[in-house]
Write a protein that holds these residues in place. Structure first.
Motif, short mmCIF file in Angstrom:
data_model
loop_
_atom_site.label_atom_id
_atom_site.label_comp_id
_atom_site.label_asym_id
_atom_site.label_seq_id
_atom_site.Cartn_x
_atom_site.Cartn_y
_atom_site.Cartn_z
N SER A 25 14.74 85.02 1.64
CA SER A 25 15.33 84.60 2.91
C SER A 25 14.32 83.89 3.81
CB SER A 25 15.97 85.77 3.65
OG SER A 25 15.23 86.92 3.59
N GLU A 26 13.13 83.72 3.34
CA GLU A 26 12.11 82.96 4.07
C GLU A 26 12.29 81.48 3.75
OE1 GLU A 26 9.72 84.06 6.24
OE2 GLU A 26 10.78 85.97 6.15
N THR A 27 13.33 80.87 4.32
CA THR A 27 13.75 79.53 3.89
C THR A 27 12.68 78.47 4.08
OG1 THR A 27 14.85 79.18 6.02
CG2 THR A 27 16.21 79.96 4.19
N SER A 28 11.95 78.50 5.15
CA SER A 28 10.89 77.49 5.34
C SER A 28 9.79 77.67 4.30
CB SER A 28 10.32 77.56 6.75
OG SER A 28 11.31 77.17 7.68
N SER A 29 9.42 78.92 4.03
CA SER A 29 8.41 79.17 2.99
C SER A 29 8.94 78.76 1.62
CB SER A 29 8.01 80.65 2.97
OG SER A 29 7.30 80.98 4.13
N THR A 75 11.26 76.59 0.76
CA THR A 75 11.39 75.14 0.56
C THR A 75 10.04 74.43 0.57
OG1 THR A 75 11.89 74.83 2.92
CG2 THR A 75 13.77 75.07 1.42
N ALA A 76 9.12 74.87 1.42
CA ALA A 76 7.79 74.25 1.43
C ALA A 76 7.04 74.53 0.13
CB ALA A 76 6.99 74.76 2.63
N ASN A 88 8.57 72.57 -2.71
CA ASN A 88 8.21 71.16 -2.60
C ASN A 88 6.76 70.90 -3.01
OD1 ASN A 88 8.90 68.40 -1.62
ND2 ASN A 88 7.22 68.84 -0.18
N ASP A 89 5.86 71.78 -2.57
CA ASP A 89 4.44 71.54 -2.79
C ASP A 89 3.90 72.10 -4.11
OD1 ASP A 89 4.46 70.37 -0.30
OD2 ASP A 89 3.54 72.08 0.73
N GLN A 145 4.33 83.98 -1.92
CA GLN A 145 4.63 84.94 -0.86
C GLN A 145 4.12 86.33 -1.23
OE1 GLN A 145 8.49 84.43 1.34
NE2 GLN A 145 8.96 83.24 -0.50
#
Length: 191
Positions: free
Chosen positions: A78-82, A84-85, A88-89, A99
Motif C-alpha cells: 500500500s506504499e504506492t509512491s514507494s 511505483t518509484a 520504475n527505478d 522496502q
C-alpha cells in the motif's frame, strides 16, 4: 464450475486450514511477544493477496476484536509512491525487497502472501528479509513452491487459487484471534 463446486472446493481448503490451527496459534503467540517488545510486522502480496496483507496490518494497527493499543504493522503493497518509484527505478521484482531492506530489523516478522508461491517480487522480499535477519512467514497455495522453500514457516493450503485466497482471509482473522488472545488482559483493554 458451479457455485456448488466452488463452495465444495472452499470446504476442502478450509478443512486443510483447520488442520493447521496449531501453526496459526503459535504464530499469534509469537507475534504478540514480538509486537509487545517493540518489533514490527511487514506484510506484502500482489492483487488479492495485497488486500489480505493490508487487512492483516489494519487489524494490528487498528483493532481486531478488542480495544487496545496499536501495534507496528506495515503493508508494503500500500506504499504506492514507494512501489511505483522502486518499480520504475529498479524493476517490479524489487518493490517489496527494497522496502524490507529499509524497514525490517532482526527478529521482525515479514508475512508474504501468495496463492502461487512463485511471485518474483515476493521471492526477492524473502531474500531481503533473510539478509535483515527477519523471520519470514508465508501464506501460500499448494506445496511445493519457491516461496515456501525460502520461508522460515509456511501455511500452505491446497486448492484452486480462488479458494486458497478466500481461506487466507480466514487465516488472517484466525491469526488476529490468536494474537489478541495471547496479549495480557491489560493490553486487550487499553485504548
Amino acid at each position: 464450475m458451479t457455485v456448488e463446486s466452488h463452495l465444495d472446493g472452499l470446504t476442502g481448503t478450509l478443512a486443510a486450514l483447520r488442520a493447521q490451527a496449531p501453526r496459526v496459534q503459535r504464530w499469534g503467540t509469537t507475534l504478540a511477544r514480538l509486537l509487545l517488545d517493540g518489533g514490527r510486522l511487514l506484510a506484502a502480496g500482489n492483487g488479492g493477496s495485497a488486500a489480505e496483507a493490508q487487512h492483516l496490518t489494519a487489524e494490528l494497527v487498528g483493532r481486531y476484536r478488542h480495544d487496545r493499543a496499536p501495534f507496528s504493522a506495515l503493508a508494503l503493497c500500500s506504499e504506492t509512491s514507494s512501489v511505483t518509484a522502486i518499480a520504475n527505478d529498479y524493476g517490479y521484482d524489487q518493490v517489496f525487497a527494497r522496502q524490507v531492506t529499509a524497514h525490517a530489523r532482526a527478529g521482525d516478522v515479514v508475512v508474504l502472501l501468495s496463492t502461487s508461491g512463485s511471485s518474483p517480487n515476493l521471492l526477492e522480499a524473502a531474500h531481503a528479509a533473510r539478509r535483515a535477519e527477519a523471520v519470514v512467514w508465508a501464506f501460500t497455495g499448494p506445496l511445493p513452491n519457491p516461496l515456501a522453500a525460502l520461508a522460515d514457516d509456511v501455511l500452505a493450503l491446497p486448492g484452486e487459487p480462488c479458494n486458497v485466497q478466500e481461506a487466507q482471509l480466514v487465516a488472517v482473522h484466525a491469526l488476529c484471534e490468536a494474537f489478541e488472545a495471547a496479549l495480557p488482559l491489560a493490553h486487550r483493554r487499553a485504548s
